[in-house]
Design a protein around this motif. Structure first.
Motif, mmCIF file in Angstrom:
data_model
loop_
_atom_site.group_PDB
_atom_site.id
_atom_site.type_symbol
_atom_site.label_atom_id
_atom_site.label_comp_id
_atom_site.label_asym_id
_atom_site.label_seq_id
_atom_site.Cartn_x
_atom_site.Cartn_y
_atom_site.Cartn_z
ATOM 1 N N GLN A 64 0.840 -1.188 0.000
ATOM 2 C CA GLN A 64 0.000 0.000 0.000
ATOM 3 C C GLN A 64 0.878 1.242 0.000
ATOM 4 O O GLN A 64 1.811 1.349 0.784
ATOM 5 C CB GLN A 64 -0.909 0.016 1.226
ATOM 6 N N VAL A 65 0.558 2.165 -0.893
ATOM 7 C CA VAL A 65 1.350 3.380 -1.007
ATOM 8 C C VAL A 65 0.900 4.384 0.047
ATOM 9 O O VAL A 65 -0.299 4.608 0.248
ATOM 10 C CB VAL A 65 1.206 3.990 -2.410
ATOM 11 N N GLN A 66 1.884 4.993 0.688
ATOM 12 C CA GLN A 66 1.599 6.057 1.652
ATOM 13 C C GLN A 66 2.429 7.277 1.311
ATOM 14 O O GLN A 66 3.603 7.160 0.946
ATOM 15 C CB GLN A 66 1.903 5.590 3.072
ATOM 16 N N LEU A 67 1.819 8.448 1.443
ATOM 17 C CA LEU A 67 2.489 9.716 1.216
ATOM 18 C C LEU A 67 2.340 10.548 2.485
ATOM 19 O O LEU A 67 1.223 10.695 3.003
ATOM 20 C CB LEU A 67 1.871 10.470 0.043
ATOM 21 N N VAL A 68 3.453 11.086 2.958
ATOM 22 C CA VAL A 68 3.429 11.878 4.178
ATOM 23 C C VAL A 68 4.114 13.209 3.912
ATOM 24 O O VAL A 68 5.320 13.255 3.660
ATOM 25 C CB VAL A 68 4.117 11.142 5.335
ATOM 26 N N GLU A 69 3.319 14.284 3.987
ATOM 27 C CA GLU A 69 3.860 15.621 3.787
ATOM 28 C C GLU A 69 4.316 16.210 5.122
ATOM 29 O O GLU A 69 3.775 15.876 6.177
ATOM 30 C CB GLU A 69 2.819 16.565 3.177
ATOM 31 N N SER A 70 5.269 17.108 5.018
ATOM 32 C CA SER A 70 5.723 17.860 6.188
ATOM 33 C C SER A 70 6.352 19.156 5.702
ATOM 34 O O SER A 70 6.562 19.343 4.496
ATOM 35 C CB SER A 70 6.732 17.046 7.003
#
Length: 121
Positions: free
Chosen positions: A1-7
């Motif tokens: 599963q692809v996850q994207l985490v912005e910061s």
């Protein structure tokens, strides 16, 4: 599963700069088009810019010349350098991963949770 985490979001004064990061797991950023989008309160989500698989970038006219996207494929991370920020840039910023090499708004299937950018005058 692809996850994207912005910061990297935050509060800055007009004229300031921020650098957003988007760390992706479960899928390579180099194999598909990556995009940045934003949504201000009470407004529809709008496109900010794309980065194609060959490194080509394009931006909305409202940010052209002020924002620049880059990537570190070894870290599977996308960046958005934002300079000369103004209050109209205040929004939640999202990175997104397309389902293919095509950079088309309807091809973005995977999204991060967003990072808030607030610019005061």
């Amino acid at each position: 599963q692809v996850q994207l985490v912005e910061s990297g979001g935050g509060s800055v004064q007009a004229g300031g700069s921020l650098r957003l990061s988007c760390v992706v797991s479960g899928g390579a950023i180099s194999s598909v088009c990556m995009g940045w989008f934003r949504q201000a309160p009470g407004k529809a989500r709008e496109w900010v810019g794309y980065m194609a698989t060959n490194g080509w970038t394009t931006y909305d006219d409202s940010v052209k010349g002020r924002f620049a996207s880059s990537s570190d494929n070894a870290k599977n991370t996308l960046y958005l350098q934002m300079n000369s920020l103004n209050p109209e840039d205040t929004a939640m910023y999202y990175c997104a991963r397309a389902s293919s090499f095509r950079c088309s708004a309807r091809d973005f299937a995977e999204w991060g949770q967003g990072t808030q950018v607030t610019v005061s005058s």
